[in-house]
Design a protein around this motif. Structure first.
Motif, PDB file in Angstrom:
ATOM      1  N   SER A 187       0.853  -1.189   0.000  1.00  0.00           N
ATOM      2  CA  SER A 187       0.000   0.000   0.000  1.00  0.00           C
ATOM      3  C   SER A 187       0.886   1.235   0.000  1.00  0.00           C
ATOM      4  CB  SER A 187      -0.895   0.019   1.242  1.00  0.00           C
ATOM      5  OG  SER A 187      -1.859  -0.998   1.152  1.00  0.00           O
ATOM      6  N   GLY A 188       0.491   2.224  -0.766  1.00  0.00           N
ATOM      7  CA  GLY A 188       1.246   3.477  -0.816  1.00  0.00           C
ATOM      8  C   GLY A 188       2.667   3.302  -1.318  1.00  0.00           C
ATOM      9  N   SER A 189       2.882   2.278  -2.138  1.00  0.00           N
ATOM     10  CA  SER A 189       4.270   1.987  -2.533  1.00  0.00           C
ATOM     11  C   SER A 189       4.707   2.725  -3.793  1.00  0.00           C
ATOM     12  CB  SER A 189       4.459   0.480  -2.732  1.00  0.00           C
ATOM     13  OG  SER A 189       3.597  -0.012  -3.733  1.00  0.00           O
ATOM     14  N   ARG A 190       3.794   3.417  -4.468  1.00  0.00           N
ATOM     15  CA  ARG A 190       4.158   4.133  -5.685  1.00  0.00           C
ATOM     16  C   ARG A 190       3.440   5.482  -5.762  1.00  0.00           C
ATOM     17  NH1 ARG A 190       7.394   0.950  -5.465  1.00  0.00           N
ATOM     18  NH2 ARG A 190       8.353  -0.394  -7.046  1.00  0.00           N
ATOM     19  N   THR A 191       4.019   6.373  -6.575  1.00  0.00           N
ATOM     20  CA  THR A 191       3.324   7.608  -6.937  1.00  0.00           C
ATOM     21  C   THR A 191       2.491   7.326  -8.196  1.00  0.00           C
ATOM     22  OG1 THR A 191       5.010   8.323  -8.484  1.00  0.00           O
ATOM     23  CG2 THR A 191       5.334   8.944  -6.163  1.00  0.00           C
ATOM     24  N   ALA A 192       1.663   8.297  -8.574  1.00  0.00           N
ATOM     25  CA  ALA A 192       0.823   8.118  -9.767  1.00  0.00           C
ATOM     26  C   ALA A 192       1.665   7.980 -11.033  1.00  0.00           C
ATOM     27  CB  ALA A 192      -0.152   9.280  -9.906  1.00  0.00           C
ATOM     28  N   ASP A 193       2.926   8.470 -10.998  1.00  0.00           N
ATOM     29  CA  ASP A 193       3.806   8.323 -12.158  1.00  0.00           C
ATOM     30  C   ASP A 193       4.640   7.041 -12.101  1.00  0.00           C
ATOM     31  OD1 ASP A 193       3.098  10.635 -13.546  1.00  0.00           O
ATOM     32  OD2 ASP A 193       4.379  11.860 -12.238  1.00  0.00           O
ATOM     33  N   PHE A 194       4.391   6.228 -11.116  1.00  0.00           N
ATOM     34  CA  PHE A 194       5.102   4.961 -10.958  1.00  0.00           C
ATOM     35  C   PHE A 194       6.531   5.163 -10.453  1.00  0.00           C
ATOM     36  CE2 PHE A 194       4.167   0.474 -12.526  1.00  0.00           C
ATOM     37  CZ  PHE A 194       5.073  -0.111 -11.668  1.00  0.00           C
ATOM     38  N   ALA A 195       6.675   5.877  -9.359  1.00  0.00           N
ATOM     39  CA  ALA A 195       7.977   5.989  -8.682  1.00  0.00           C
ATOM     40  C   ALA A 195       7.768   5.690  -7.197  1.00  0.00           C
ATOM     41  CB  ALA A 195       8.530   7.397  -8.864  1.00  0.00           C
ATOM     42  N   ILE A 196       8.844   5.358  -6.513  1.00  0.00           N
ATOM     43  CA  ILE A 196       8.756   5.122  -5.066  1.00  0.00           C
ATOM     44  C   ILE A 196       8.603   6.485  -4.374  1.00  0.00           C
ATOM     45  CG2 ILE A 196      10.047   4.270  -3.054  1.00  0.00           C
ATOM     46  CD1 ILE A 196      11.460   2.309  -5.014  1.00  0.00           C
ATOM     47  N   PRO A 197       7.653   6.636  -3.464  1.00  0.00           N
ATOM     48  CA  PRO A 197       7.464   7.943  -2.824  1.00  0.00           C
ATOM     49  C   PRO A 197       8.745   8.392  -2.098  1.00  0.00           C
ATOM     50  CG  PRO A 197       5.703   6.423  -2.197  1.00  0.00           C
ATOM     51  CD  PRO A 197       6.702   5.627  -2.968  1.00  0.00           C
ATOM     52  N   GLY A 198       9.002   9.688  -2.154  1.00  0.00           N
ATOM     53  CA  GLY A 198      10.217  10.236  -1.540  1.00  0.00           C
ATOM     54  C   GLY A 198      10.328   9.938  -0.060  1.00  0.00           C
ATOM     55  N   THR A 199       9.194   9.824   0.639  1.00  0.00           N
ATOM     56  CA  THR A 199       9.225   9.538   2.080  1.00  0.00           C
ATOM     57  C   THR A 199       9.232   8.036   2.357  1.00  0.00           C
ATOM     58  OG1 THR A 199       6.821   9.581   2.063  1.00  0.00           O
ATOM     59  CG2 THR A 199       7.946  11.633   2.679  1.00  0.00           C
ATOM     60  N   LEU A 200       9.400   7.246   1.330  1.00  0.00           N
ATOM     61  CA  LEU A 200       9.293   5.776   1.365  1.00  0.00           C
ATOM     62  C   LEU A 200       7.821   5.357   1.508  1.00  0.00           C
ATOM     63  CD1 LEU A 200      12.287   4.612   3.647  1.00  0.00           C
ATOM     64  CD2 LEU A 200      12.200   4.815   1.149  1.00  0.00           C
ATOM     65  N   PRO A 201       7.521   4.139   1.083  1.00  0.00           N
ATOM     66  CA  PRO A 201       6.171   3.603   1.294  1.00  0.00           C
ATOM     67  C   PRO A 201       5.876   3.525   2.809  1.00  0.00           C
ATOM     68  CG  PRO A 201       7.374   2.270  -0.301  1.00  0.00           C
ATOM     69  CD  PRO A 201       8.359   3.222   0.292  1.00  0.00           C
ATOM     70  N   PRO A 202       4.654   3.642   3.252  1.00  0.00           N
ATOM     71  CA  PRO A 202       3.433   3.782   2.456  1.00  0.00           C
ATOM     72  C   PRO A 202       3.052   5.225   2.103  1.00  0.00           C
ATOM     73  CG  PRO A 202       2.843   3.443   4.760  1.00  0.00           C
ATOM     74  CD  PRO A 202       4.347   3.445   4.697  1.00  0.00           C
ATOM     75  N   GLY A 203       4.028   6.065   1.769  1.00  0.00           N
ATOM     76  CA  GLY A 203       3.725   7.398   1.241  1.00  0.00           C
ATOM     77  C   GLY A 203       2.834   8.203   2.164  1.00  0.00           C
ATOM     78  N   ALA A 204       1.788   8.776   1.587  1.00  0.00           N
ATOM     79  CA  ALA A 204       0.898   9.671   2.347  1.00  0.00           C
ATOM     80  C   ALA A 204       0.189   8.967   3.501  1.00  0.00           C
ATOM     81  CB  ALA A 204      -0.140  10.285   1.401  1.00  0.00           C
ATOM     82  N   LEU A 205       0.145   7.654   3.465  1.00  0.00           N
ATOM     83  CA  LEU A 205      -0.514   6.929   4.560  1.00  0.00           C
ATOM     84  C   LEU A 205       0.207   7.162   5.894  1.00  0.00           C
ATOM     85  CD1 LEU A 205      -2.904   4.977   5.052  1.00  0.00           C
ATOM     86  CD2 LEU A 205      -1.334   3.081   4.665  1.00  0.00           C
ATOM     87  N   GLN A 206       1.466   7.596   5.808  1.00  0.00           N
ATOM     88  CA  GLN A 206       2.233   7.844   7.044  1.00  0.00           C
ATOM     89  C   GLN A 206       1.584   8.934   7.905  1.00  0.00           C
ATOM     90  OE1 GLN A 206       6.604   7.953   6.482  1.00  0.00           O
ATOM     91  NE2 GLN A 206       6.218   7.083   4.460  1.00  0.00           N
ATOM     92  N   ARG A 207       0.731   9.748   7.286  1.00  0.00           N
ATOM     93  CA  ARG A 207       0.018  10.760   8.086  1.00  0.00           C
ATOM     94  C   ARG A 207      -0.801  10.121   9.205  1.00  0.00           C
ATOM     95  NH1 ARG A 207      -3.543  13.838   3.928  1.00  0.00           N
ATOM     96  NH2 ARG A 207      -4.870  14.029   5.767  1.00  0.00           N
ATOM     97  N   VAL A 208      -1.333   8.926   8.952  1.00  0.00           N
ATOM     98  CA  VAL A 208      -2.168   8.273   9.977  1.00  0.00           C
ATOM     99  C   VAL A 208      -1.554   6.968  10.480  1.00  0.00           C
ATOM    100  CG1 VAL A 208      -4.355   9.286   9.234  1.00  0.00           C
ATOM    101  CG2 VAL A 208      -3.536   7.184   8.140  1.00  0.00           C
ATOM    102  N   LEU A 209      -0.457   6.573   9.883  1.00  0.00           N
ATOM    103  CA  LEU A 209       0.150   5.285  10.251  1.00  0.00           C
ATOM    104  C   LEU A 209       1.664   5.481  10.231  1.00  0.00           C
ATOM    105  CD1 LEU A 209      -0.838   2.374  10.803  1.00  0.00           C
ATOM    106  CD2 LEU A 209      -0.679   1.945   8.364  1.00  0.00           C
ATOM    107  N   PRO A 210       2.254   5.788  11.391  1.00  0.00           N
ATOM    108  CA  PRO A 210       3.666   6.169  11.408  1.00  0.00           C
ATOM    109  C   PRO A 210       4.613   4.968  11.252  1.00  0.00           C
ATOM    110  CG  PRO A 210       2.715   6.384  13.609  1.00  0.00           C
ATOM    111  CD  PRO A 210       1.623   5.899  12.721  1.00  0.00           C
TER     112      PRO A 210
END
Ligand code: GAL
Length: 655
Positions: free
Chosen positions: A492-515
């Motif tokens: 989950s949250g392992s890619r951006t919409a352009d198919f790259a690994i998120p800069g903050t590492l997976p799970p990307g934006a989910l880290q806002r609620v799941l540290p």
């Protein structure tokens, strides 16, 4: 609860039609789908229409009070058309063209073919669009079947380039979005971009992903061109398409957007489907004659959402079929059970494939409601029984539409494409993982809505996300606003919409609620099976595991024997850092369901429940007799609590 059938008058002598129609009506059939492969008879030569036979067929059926679903014939273009425009034959990924001689032999990107489709659709709709017996129109047939979505023709290349220009604006942005500096893949102009085919090694995953998005949009626009014609010339009747089971090559949510269809219909061949999906061999063996108990339900629950609440089964298996590796006769009772199962999940109509087995051509070995000699087949007898039961039961006849289920399972087509493009490990298939979560919940008696990531999720008590490759802020906002329990699976949250690994590492934006952060991932050969226990349930990771760092605030509930975290959570949001063996999935999901306040049932092997309109239905797909968990004072409207293989019952929920 209405019953239909697929009928091919053009395949039978006219002298049989009136008797066929009479027997259909007698059997309790209300809807008949016709014409979807009959182009060569509607227009034997270019521009020379012959409607006389179709007029007669429609009148003969209508005379018995049957309602007609008319199919546009564009899945089987006639020979004269192919000869006139051989460029309309599809080009495969290896650059070769497919030949005429079966069906679906057209390139969906061919502009000349699209014009022909609009023309024949218009001619049909002008003739029958206002016929009182024609209650619905189906476009084409099973778009994408036989692997016909991807098209590698010059036409597809031109249209792909235009699509890319629309999406990326400038070629510089495309080069950046795709990371084309890697291996000197930079393009000077949109016109220089090829299709992702015939490359020595993997094409750029972003190129592949955009190609899949483009092709998916092509399927939707192909349907929409016909739907627009039908809306103009056949106002007020349902427009639909018959989708397939377990089929992910185009995005069905986007297809159905903006009222492109009035009702989602799909083709259900449960036994054949059980054979061809990624189930363990033991399950295939156990359910060889009944089909796996969750295989049809999964697509009923998915297409209900795609149709905005309305769905039909357009083709239902009526006996042995011809296209799986093995095609056994269904266990007695199953042909009837599948109809009730579809109704319990919300279907308005279940239409069987086909009226009579055809003694010639490709589908000789495919059953129907009648044998080739016109005797009712065993499946036909079961359909007659179901139709009679429904006709005699006021409760079944007037069942209310389904209401929202307490559990949502988020299913996402792009996630399927992304993980197919970078599978990383041979056993990893997203849809199989989604099905695995689904059945772990269904085994415990829960009703489920399968929904898009863009759906409003605020009313669910449990939201299950087997995986979701791209997680954006809008999705995390939904988590913050809801008070449900949320369970996220691996990747989950392992890619951006352009198919790259998120800069903050997976799970990307989910880290806002799941540290937590995923540091490394590993796919697992069958001999690598990290062990873990959750309470007294023991198992292993299968196919995939992540090495996760719990950041402050994250709670680790279970660890693998080698110390890596397996289950983590923060408040109501839970993360499963691997694909787990089935009992572990069941445990994790039942813990979350209990935390959400849901009541779970411990059902016998092969028994399933579904609730609709104040009734609970129970179905036995198992080998052994099973007792449905009806309350002692339950009032049965169908069958009884003790169920043999292939039996069904339904009771009114006590007030
Ligand atoms: C479906 C198709 C039908 C028929 C059927 C046989 O995929 O729509 O035309 O071929 O399979 O199972």
């Amino acid at each position: 609860m209405q019953i239909g059938v697929c009928y091919y008058p053009e395949q039978w002598p006219r002298t049989m039609w009136a008797d066929d129609a009479r027997r259909m009506a007698e059997l309790g059939i209300s809807h008949v789908r016709i014409a979807e492969f009959a182009w060569s008879r509607m227009e034997p030569r270019a521009g020379e229409y012959d409607w006389t036979w179709l007029d007669d067929a429609i009148e003969t059926l209508a005379a018995q009070g049957l309602k007609i679903v008319l199919g546009t014939p564009t899945a089987s273009p006639p020979k004269w058309l192919v000869e006139r425009d051989p460029e309309m034959l599809p080009v495969r990924a290896d650059g070769t063209r497919w030949n005429y001689g079966s069906r679906r032999h057209y390139d969906i990107a061919s502009e000349t073919y699209r014009k022909e489709c609009i023309r024949i659709t218009k001619a049909m709709a002008q003739r029958y669009g206002r016929h009182p017996a024609v209650v619905a129109w189906q476009t084409d047939n099973e778009l994408g079947c036989h692997d016909t979505v991807p098209s590698y023709s010059p036409a597809a290349q031109r249209r792909f380039q235009a699509w890319l220009q629309q999406r990326h604006g400038s070629v510089e942005s495309l080069n950046t979005a795709w990371g084309n500096v890697f291996w000197s893949m930079e393009y000077p102009a949109f016109e220089s971009i090829g299709l992702p085919m015939l490359t020595p090694t993997d094409a750029n995953p972003s190129h592949l992903l955009d190609f899949r998005r483009y092709m998916s949009d092509e399927v939707a626009s192909f349907h929409r061109e016909q739907a627009d014609v039908l809306r103009r010339h056949a106002p007020g009747v349902d427009v639909l398409h018959n989708f397939m089971g377990f089929f992910t090559t185009f995005d069905h949510y986007r297809f159905a957007a903006d009222k492109a269809i009035d009702v989602a219909t799909w083709d259900s061949y449960p036994i054949a489907r059980t054979e061809v999906i990624g189930l363990p061999e033991a399950d295939k063996a156990r359910y060889a004659r009944t089909a796996h108990p969750d295989v049809s339900a999964f697509d009923h629950d998915r297409y209900r959402a795609i149709g905005g609440g309305r769905f039909w089964v357009m083709e239902q298996q009526a006996g042995p079929v011809n296209w799986a590796p093995w095609n056994p006769v269904p266990a007695p009772g199953m042909v009837r059970l599948w109809a009730y199962e579809a109704f319990a999940h919300g279907a308005e109509l279940v239409s069987y494939f086909r009226w009579r087995q055809c003694p010639y051509a490709q589908e000789q070995m495919h059953s129907g409601l009648n044998l080739p000699n016109n005797e009712l087949s065993p499946g036909g007898k079961e359909v007659a029984r179901a139709a009679q039961e429904i006709a005699q039961s006021e409760v079944l006849r007037t069942l209310a539409a389904p209401v929202r289920a307490p559990v949502a399972l988020v299913f996402d087509y792009e996630t399927q494409w992304m993980f197919e493009i970078q599978r990383h490990g041979a056993g990893f298939d997203y849809q199989t993982l989604a099905f695995e979560y689904y059945r772990a919940l269904r085994e415990q008696g829960l009703d489920i809505d399968i929904v898009s990531r863009h759906a409003d999720l605020s009313h669910y008590r449990l939201v299950v996300v087997p995986s979701l490759a791209v997680i954006d802020d809008a999705f995390v906002d939904q988590i913050e606003r809801s008070d449900a329990q949320w369970v996220f699976g691996p990747r989950s949250g392992s890619r951006t919409a352009d198919f790259a690994i998120p800069g903050t590492l997976p799970p990307g934006a989910l880290q806002r609620v799941l540290p937590l952060q995923v540091l490394e991932v590993e796919s697992l050969r069958p001999t690598l099976a990290p062990a873990l226990s959750v309470g007294d349930v023991h198992g292993t990771a299968l196919h995939w595991r992540e090495h996760v760092r719990a950041n402050p605030g994250a709670h680790v509930h279970a660890e693998f024997a080698d110390g890596w975290a397996a289950l983590l959570s923060h408040g109501r949001v839970h993360y499963v850092a691997a694909w787990l063996t089935h009992d572990l999935h069941r445990t994790v999901l039942s813990d979350a369901a209990r935390a959400a306040g849901l009541t779970l049932q411990s059902l016998p092997e092969g028994l399933r429940l579904a609730r609709r309109g104040g009734l609970t239905f129970a179905f036995n797909f198992g080998e052994a007799r099973a007792i449905a968990p009806a309350p002692a004072n339950a009032q049965f409207v169908l069958g009884e609590a003790s169920l043999g293989t292939g039996d069904v019952c339904a009771w009114r929920d006590p007030q």
